[in-house]
Design a protein around this motif. Structure first.
Motif, PDB file in Angstrom:
ATOM      1  N   ASP A  90      -6.027  -0.699  -4.686  1.00  0.00           N
ATOM      2  CA  ASP A  90      -5.482  -1.272  -3.461  1.00  0.00           C
ATOM      3  C   ASP A  90      -6.459  -2.303  -2.922  1.00  0.00           C
ATOM      4  O   ASP A  90      -7.463  -1.953  -2.321  1.00  0.00           O
ATOM      5  CB  ASP A  90      -5.239  -0.167  -2.432  1.00  0.00           C
ATOM      6  CG  ASP A  90      -4.403  -0.667  -1.265  1.00  0.00           C
ATOM      7  OD1 ASP A  90      -4.174  -1.889  -1.190  1.00  0.00           O
ATOM      8  OD2 ASP A  90      -3.979   0.154  -0.439  1.00  0.00           O
ATOM      9  N   GLU A  91      -6.185  -3.558  -3.155  1.00  0.00           N
ATOM     10  CA  GLU A  91      -7.031  -4.655  -2.708  1.00  0.00           C
ATOM     11  C   GLU A  91      -8.514  -4.364  -2.930  1.00  0.00           C
ATOM     12  O   GLU A  91      -9.303  -4.387  -2.000  1.00  0.00           O
ATOM     13  CB  GLU A  91      -6.791  -4.934  -1.212  1.00  0.00           C
ATOM     14  CG  GLU A  91      -5.321  -4.997  -0.886  1.00  0.00           C
ATOM     15  CD  GLU A  91      -5.017  -5.878   0.306  1.00  0.00           C
ATOM     16  OE1 GLU A  91      -5.923  -6.619   0.727  1.00  0.00           O
ATOM     17  OE2 GLU A  91      -3.885  -5.856   0.778  1.00  0.00           O
ATOM     18  N   SER A 124       0.835  -1.195   0.000  1.00  0.00           N
ATOM     19  CA  SER A 124       0.000   0.000   0.000  1.00  0.00           C
ATOM     20  C   SER A 124       0.868   1.242   0.000  1.00  0.00           C
ATOM     21  O   SER A 124       0.568   2.225  -0.690  1.00  0.00           O
ATOM     22  CB  SER A 124      -0.911   0.029   1.223  1.00  0.00           C
ATOM     23  OG  SER A 124      -1.767  -1.065   1.209  1.00  0.00           O
TER      24      SER A 124
HETATM   25 MG   LIG Z   1      -2.369  -2.388   2.420  1.00  0.00          MG
END
Ligand SMILES: [Mg+2]
Ligand SMILES: Nc1ncnc2c1ncn2[C@@H]1O[C@H](COP(=O)(O)OP(=O)(O)OP(=O)(O)O)[C@@H](O)[C@H]1O
Lengths: 365, 335, 283
Positions: free
Chosen positions: A161-162, A46
């Motif tokens: 991000d995910e 991240s």
């Molecule tokens: Mg993360």
């Protein structure tokens, strides 16, 4: 008109911490490429993505988008769109307004905004929901709105991000393919963060593996699978994970239980210790009936029968391993019962050899 | 000769110090801009007078000697100014000594009153507020109506409530005395005795302050996850044990702040004492703030003495807040 | 006859009765003084101070007529509205921006500011009146509404800032970041994204700032010199000469004062719980 992205020794040290969260990251994302950043929790995925977005300061090094050095630019000046894990939809705006918000800020005309939002909504099957607030949507629909908000911008780079981690398993699989297909159609350079190596393998043109803020390897999914650069990558990629163990080396062969497994000459030559780390995937094990010099005995603990395939979990007998657990893929519907004793050998060209000191892969050919 | 290679923002040539200031400004200007109005207003109207007050508490400043210059009108319409020979002088700790030894004013009486007043008010605010909040936190019919009605006292301006209660406590035609005589108790001359007078003020302030506590605690209760209660119930906790071990700890962040704020506010609560008891009987129910106010505004206005009161109040509250913080921290509370 | 088993969320009749009895008592106590003032305000002047206490006695609107037409009450009322509304708007603007900065940015001076907020709550306002008076005098603001608005802001803003900061802390930072990527600077983010989401917090701030200004007495008496510029709190003091309060005017005036306050209260009350707590849970 897609753009490459370059991390040039980009480093991020959080205030109050001494170790960098991302340590001198050198990474080139090619124009139009779908690059997946993968690694265990806390490895700095991240942080890398947020540095690229401009949400996190770059302590040293540089980041370039195309020809532009964006290291010190504000996020809004980078022409980037991002899909957040939480989706970060504005709760007080409708779906349509959410998607058109950036365009409105950019000063586009109402007609233009409507046209682009409608187009995106069509692509993402969101047309019936344009007037709803995000609160009134399901998780999957919110995810699509977040995607829609990113694509209406037609940015130079997509960051995610995910984005799938809040979806249930089934939806995750179908959305996965949708995102990959959409990206290919739009051809926009994309950096995608996930901790799920299946996502990484199935979606990415290339995959970058991070650990403790350090880039381990960047390669196409299959290359990563077949030629892991080190023991960490080898163990991280693949499910069930690769069997990894440290074994004694005698006369150019590794001692596994009672078996002697010959090592490639190139590997032994590079080896400085009297031990070696061997890696072999579950499908690189072959069950042998009776005795063979390179076959070792395994006591079956659990058998997982999935119908189309089956996995055996067992302990390696007579091994001086820290973790004597072992997984093998076997033919389905004729699985040896729990508690029984079977012999396996490693298919010679499917074996990975790593240095016990550095974890680096040793040449096998 | 030096060659300077300028490389974008943050790499300005020049002395390191100026560069640093520039960078700080670059990074933080919007945060500073956002707090600027508040800082300006508070700085000019609170901090500056506060420091001035600290200074004045070491002087003998009062109404008669507060001018530095004495000016007389001249014939030509101008002014002729000479330094004031009697202007306020530095007197060291005299004011503090006078106050603390009781030479002037009744500091210790006021302090006892203030402590009783603050302790009683905060205690009843909190316990009643907590009780009502716990009741209102259940689901039942009419709950939101009760909630609205119970908050009403908060919306009543302080001096109006002071009048309302003074009216109710009025010894001659107040409702409370007439109720008392109805049940056969002699009417009480409320404002003629120190503690009955204080009682009336405390009742008024409790009435006024409970809604704030109740609302704050109610919010705190709603932020305690329901599954904690369910878990405690599965563990066989009785309702009392659940209150003791789930509710109270869950409320601690809210409680610790509202109790601190409540204490500070009540300590300095001026209008209620001023309007309800007015210090009756004979100044025996004054608290520190009202005492300070009288020093500053009644009779010969003694600004330095008022400032001394103010500094004493401030230092007591600072010590209190620091101790409070330490106690909380020793209990593992981050604040 | 078999009884239906009690569901989880139901309580026994006894508990129900006790609950409602307690709440009814509390509500009665909460409302009674207000109601009593109202009842007194519709009694004739001599009945208010009669030692025979009655609930209703020759109801009349005479007191109201008297207050509204024979005194400066309407002017004071208007002054109060202006002062309270300006205090509310300016106070909200100040505390919202400061609260946002404190919630989102780490800037040099932040800790000091938090301490200043706490300290300003500790120094008794009553004592600040004199020095603030001299400051106002040197700014030529004495006898103006502006002086009151500014003074009330110093009273209300620290608490409101602290409370709004708590509220902003509950709004996910993701939204700020999404807004930054959507092209908004910090000020636009605050305006377009954070403020619309902070309604409960803002409602409490509005309520609090309004009330601070609405009923205040001490500053108003000190700063306002001319009768025409008085606010309600200060004006009503004229009905309270030392030995002979004019209860008829006072009660009617008090009821009239409470009306706008109740209006603001009515709009804010739905948000009070949510708005205040966020502030309460954060130190
Ligand atoms: Mg993360
Ligand atoms: N704001 C912060 N301040 C200090 N350290 C931080 C901060 N954010 C992250 N870190 C640290 O930096 C490291 C990398 O964090 P990062 O969020 O990039 O991990 P990640 O790879 O995204 O993990 P996950 O898969 O759990 O999201 C972690 O060790 C984390 O503790």
């Amino acid at each position: 008109m897609s753009t490459p992205v370059v991390f040039d020794a980009a480093t991020r040290v959080y205030p109050g911490s001494t170790t960098p969260a991302v340590d001198s990251l050198d990474l080139e994302v090619r124009a139009g490429e779908f690059l997946v950043l993968v690694g265990p929790s806390g490895c700095g995925k991240s942080t890398s993505l947020r540095m690229l977005a401009g949400l996190e300061d770059v302590t040293s090094g540089a980041i370039r988008i195309g020809e532009r050095d964006v290291t010190h630019l504000r996020p809004k000046d980078r022409d980037i769109a991002m899909v957040f894990q939480s989706y970060a939809l504005y709760p007080h705006l409708t779906v349509g307004e959410n998607m058109g918000f950036a365009l409105k800020i950019a000063g586009l005309s109402k007609a233009e905004i409507t046209a682009r939002v409608t187009d995106a909504a069509k692509v993402l099957d969101l047309e019936p929901y344009l007037d709803r607030k995000p609160k009134a949507l399901s998780g999957g629909q919110r995810q699509r709105v977040a995607m829609g908000r990113a694509i209406v911008r037609e940015p130079q780079v997509f960051l995610m991000d995910e984005p799938l981690s809040n979806l249930d398993a089934k939806l995750r699989v179908s959305t996965r393919t949708q995102i990959a297909a959409l990206q290919r159609r739009l051809g926009i350079t994309t950096v995608y963060v996930t901790h799920d190596q299946v996502e990484a393998m199935t979606m990415g043109d290339r995959v970058a593996v991070l650990k403790d803020g350090i880039l381990q390897q960047v390669a196409a999914p299959l290359e990563l699978y077949d030629k892991p650069a080190n023991a960490f990558v080898a163990g991280f990629i693949g499910s069930p994970a690769m069997n990894l163990g440290t074994f004694r080396v005698e006369d150019g062969a590794a001692v596994i239980g009672e078996a002697r497994v010959p090592l490639p000459r190139t590997a032994t030559a590079a080896l400085t210790e009297s031990e070696v780390v061997l890696g072999f995937r579950p499908e690189a094990l072959e069950m042998v009936a009776g005795y063979a010099p390179d076959a070792f005995a395994v006591e079956v603990l659990v058998a997982e029968e999935l119908g189309s395939e089956a996995f055996l979990y067992g302990t390696l007998e007579g091994a001086s391993l820290r973790d004597p657990q072992l997984v093998a893929k076997v033919a389905p519907r004729s699985v040896p019962p729990k508690g029984s004793r079977v012999h396996f050998r490693i298919l010679p060209d499917r074996m990975h050899v790593f240095s016990p000191a550095t974890g680096e892969a040793l040449p096998t050919a | 000769m030096t060659t300077v290679i300028s490389a974008g923002p943050g790499h300005e040539p020049g002395p390191a110090r100026r560069g640093r200031v520039r960078r700080l400004l670059d990074r933080h200007w919007y945060a500073w801009a956002m707090v600027l109005p508040t800082v300006l207003v508070l700085g000019v109207l609170v901090l500056y007078p506060l420091f001035q007050g600290i200074y004045q508490s070491f002087t003998d400043l009062n109404e008669t000697n507060n001018r530095d210059l004495i000016c007389t009108q001249t014939l030509g319409g101008g002014e002729d100014c000479v330094p004031n020979p009697d202007r306020a002088q530095f007197v060291g700790l005299d004011n503090y000594v006078d106050l603390l030894t009781g030479e002037r004013g009744h500091f210790w009486l006021l302090l006892v009153n203030t402590v009783v007043w603050t302790g009683a008010c905060v205690f009843f605010h909190y316990t009643i507020g907590l009780g009502l909040a716990v009741l209102l936190n259940r689901t039942f019919r009419g709950r939101s109506l009760y909630r609205v009605l119970l908050i009403v006292p908060w919306a009543v301006p302080a001096f109006v409530s002071a009048f309302a209660w003074k009216f109710l406590f009025n010894p001659r035609f107040g409702l409370i005395n007439s109720l008392l005589s109805n049940v056969g108790i002699d009417p009480v001359d409320w404002f003629n005795h120190r503690w009955t007078s204080m009682f009336a003020a405390i009742v008024t302030n409790v009435w006024l302050g409970v809604p704030f506590m109740m609302v704050a605690i109610l919010g705190g209760l709603q932020s305690i996850p329901a599954d904690l209660y369910e878990a405690a119930e599965m563990d066989g906790a009785t309702p009392w044990q659940r209150f003791r071990h789930v509710t109270l700890p869950g409320l601690r962040p809210v409680s610790s702040t509202v109790i601190l704020l409540g204490t500070i506010w009540t300590f300095n609560m001026f209008p209620i004492i001023f309007f309800v008891t007015g210090g009756e009987p004979a100044g025996e129910t004054e608290i520190l703030v009202t005492g300070a106010f009288r020093a500053a505004f009644e009779g010969l206005r003694n600004y330095s003495l008022a400032a001394t009161y103010g500094v004493l109040i401030l230092s007591m509250l600072v010590v209190y807040a620091a101790m409070y913080r330490r106690v909380l921290r020793s209990k593992g509370e981050v604040w | 006859m078999s009884r239906r088993p009690r569901g989880r969320d139901e309580r026994s009749l006894g508990a129900s009765v006790a609950l409602h009895a307690t709440l009814l008592t509390a509500t009665a106590i909460a409302l009674f003084p207000v109601l009593w003032v109202f009842l007194a305000s519709i009694k004739p002047q001599n009945a208010i101070q009669s030692s025979k206490v009655t609930l209703i006695d020759h109801p009349t609107l005479e007191n109201y007529r008297h207050v509204l037409f024979d005194t400066s009450f309407p002017t004071w009322f208007l002054n109060s509205v202006v002062v309270a509304v300006f205090t509310m708007v300016i106070g909200m603007a100040m505390s919202a921006t400061a609260g946002y900065a404190l919630s989102r940015f780490n800037f040099p001076g932040k800790r000091g500011l938090m301490w200043v907020f706490l300290i300003t709550q500790m120094f008794p306002v009553a004592i600040l009146i004199v020095p603030i008076y001299s400051i106002m005098a040197s700014l030529n603001l004495i006898d103006t509404k502006a002086s009151l608005v500014i003074a009330y802001c110093t009273v209300a803003v620290p608490f409101c800032t602290w409370m709004l900061r708590g509220y902003f802390d509950t709004i996910p930072r993701d939204l700020d970041e999404a807004a930054a990527l959507d092209g908004l600077g910090p000020f636009k983010t605050f305006w377009y994204v954070i403020l619309p989401l902070a309604r409960p917090g803002l409602a409490v701030t509005a309520f609090y700032t309004f009330l601070t200004a609405w009923g205040e007495v001490a500053y108003a008496i000190a700063f306002i010199l001319s009768d025409k510029k008085l606010t309600l709190g200060a004006g009503l003091q004229q009905f309270v000469p030392q030995f002979n309060p004019q209860w008829d005017l006072l009660t009617a005036g008090a009821v009239l004062i409470m009306l706008p306050a109740s209006l603001v209260f009515y709009f804010a009350q739905r948000h009070l719980v949510a708005g205040l707590t966020a502030g309460g849970t954060k130190g």
